[in-house]
Design an enzyme around this catalytic site. Structure first.
Site, mmCIF file in Angstrom:
data_model
loop_
_atom_site.group_PDB
_atom_site.id
_atom_site.type_symbol
_atom_site.label_atom_id
_atom_site.label_comp_id
_atom_site.label_asym_id
_atom_site.label_seq_id
_atom_site.Cartn_x
_atom_site.Cartn_y
_atom_site.Cartn_z
ATOM 1 N N GLY A 52 -0.872 7.606 4.995
ATOM 2 C CA GLY A 52 -0.026 6.827 4.096
ATOM 3 C C GLY A 52 1.385 6.606 4.582
ATOM 4 O O GLY A 52 1.941 7.390 5.357
ATOM 5 N N ASP A 86 0.849 -1.198 0.000
ATOM 6 C CA ASP A 86 0.000 0.000 0.000
ATOM 7 C C ASP A 86 0.882 1.245 0.000
ATOM 8 O O ASP A 86 0.651 2.211 0.742
ATOM 9 C CB ASP A 86 -0.946 0.012 1.187
ATOM 10 C CG ASP A 86 -2.184 0.882 0.931
ATOM 11 O OD1 ASP A 86 -2.494 1.129 -0.234
ATOM 12 O OD2 ASP A 86 -2.819 1.303 1.912
#
Length: 418
Positions: free
Chosen positions: A325, A306
């Site tokens: 993130g 990811d």
């Protein structure tokens, strides 16, 4: 290319040479010979690497860069180089750019960036126009241009009828619909896992219910419509149980987990370090244990980095305002190998190919040389010097990892670091 890899342990359960230590001779992009002490000409490049292991090329099902629009986070050319040196011969790239990848022209642009590199880039097209969740994007046209799936990255589909229509429509061309598992009416403006830690730190939480409620809805829709649904980056024990039951019923559903949700918990948030601000959020130890069990028993189909680079201006700030993130390409194998061992790690890093309709290869004579080269036994502490990405927002800094990557051989090209 004319290359001989000396004394490589082959890790490929589909190959007749699985776990054998052999020389591998590669010429013009094909594996020409496998055996002991292969003799070659003076024009052959010979590489001898410590504790060399070789598998079929790895594939990451969720990678974000920045270009077009956010080049300060990562350009496509440099991002593909990072992927190659991290062991990936194929990556699925998310559409969260500016503009969003929601047309066949945008998909074709992305694919073209990987043509000359050893890494093959597989675009994921946005499910809705501009990823706004209102109208379906040009799914068939994007499919024709090379999109391998459709989803609005980290944006849930709030309208259930829209998901129903997408699942029905995509069946015309065997398309894969992705639905991010979060109910925003439950999650609200939460930033971390709703638990003891969120209360202690005074941070708004995202409850487990936000994820499981959305997964339950989506699975009911899938049962009604048929089609193929991929649920990306689940994070809770309850989600594993729901998907396990759905698969037992025969539903065509797959799922992934982000590697940081396997290793890290919300205990990392104690110092308000925004490197740990990810979506879905880091959960608790019980969730990590259930996710790892789901990885081992096959309920969870693949593990993804990811990978999401974020520039320092949007990460080094107050926790509530920082972007979600973490970068993860460089650390994915080291974490996964530590948790489940080399054979299971390799399986999880290649399984996404068949699920997304991406061509797989096997290590065999006259087979295409699409290979990842690695050492599974080296132990080290992950530091900033290991981060090749332009952005340095890694949640794994300071973690003890196991396994390093030498590089890849793919598309008749060789990228190997000593």
């Amino acid at each position: 290319m004319n290359l001989l890899l000396k004394s490589a342990v082959i890790v490929d359960s589909a190959s007749p040479y699985h776990l054998q230590e052999l020389d591998i001779w590669i010429r013009d992009g094909l594996i020409k010979e496998l055996g002991k002490d292969i003799k070659v000409t003076d024009t052959t490049e010979v590489r001898t690497l410590h504790n060399l292991h070789v598998s079929s090329g790895w594939f990451d099902s969720s990678v974000s860069f920045g270009e077009p629009g956010y080049e300060e986070r990562e350009t496509l050319s440099h991002g593909l180089q990072v992927a190659a040196t991290s062991g990936f011969t194929g990556i699925a790239v998310q559409p969260q750019t500016c503009p969003v990848i929601d047309t066949n022209v945008a998909v074709a642009f992305l694919k073209a960036q990987g043509v000359a590199t050893p890494v093959t880039l597989y675009p994921i097209g946005a499910l809705t126009k501009k990823s706004e969740g209102k109208d379906l994007a040009e799914l068939f046209d994007m499919h024709q241009s090379g999109a391998i799936a459709f989803g609005d990255y980290k944006k849930p589909i709030e309208n259930p009828n829209l998901l129903k229509i997408a699942l029905l429509y995509a069946q015309n061309f065997d398309g894969i619909v992705m639905s991010f598992p979060q109910d925003m009416t439950i999650a609200g403006d939460g930033a971390v896992h709703e638990h003891i830690q969120s209360t202690a730190l005074g941070l708004k939480g995202i409850p487990v219910l936000a994820e499981t409620l959305r997964i339950s809805r989506d699975l009911y829709l899938l049962e009604y419509t048929g089609g193929c649904l991929h649920i990306p980056t689940i994070s809770t024990a309850a989600s594993v149980a729901l998907i396990r039951d759905a698969k037992a019923k025969g539903l065509k559903v797959s799922c992934s987990v982000a590697v940081h949700n396997l290793l890290l918990t919300d205990a990392e948030l104690i110092e308000f370090d925004t490197r740990y601000k990810v979506l879905p959020p880091l959960r608790n130890t019980e969730d990590c244990v259930a996710l790892i069990e789901g990885v081992k028993d096959g309920t969870i189909d693949m593990v993804t980095s990811d990978h999401t680079p974020v520039d320092i201006e949007h990460k080094k700030m107050e926790f509530e305002h920082a972007l979600y993130g973490t970068v993860g390409l460089e650390s994915l194998f080291g974490v996964l190998n530590k948790l489940v061992g080399k054979e299971r790690a390799v399986h999880l890093l290649t399984a996404g190919r068949s699920l997304f309709g991406v061509k797989s290869t096997t290590i065999e004579i006259e087979g295409v040389a699409d290979l990842t080269l690695f050492d599974p036994d080296t132990k080290y502490q992950f530091e900033q010097s290991h981060i090749l990405s332009t952005a340095k927002n890694s949640a794994f800094l300071g973690q003890s990892l196991k396994g390093t990557v030498y590089g890849i051989v793919a598309k008749n090209q060789c990228l190997i670091k000593e």
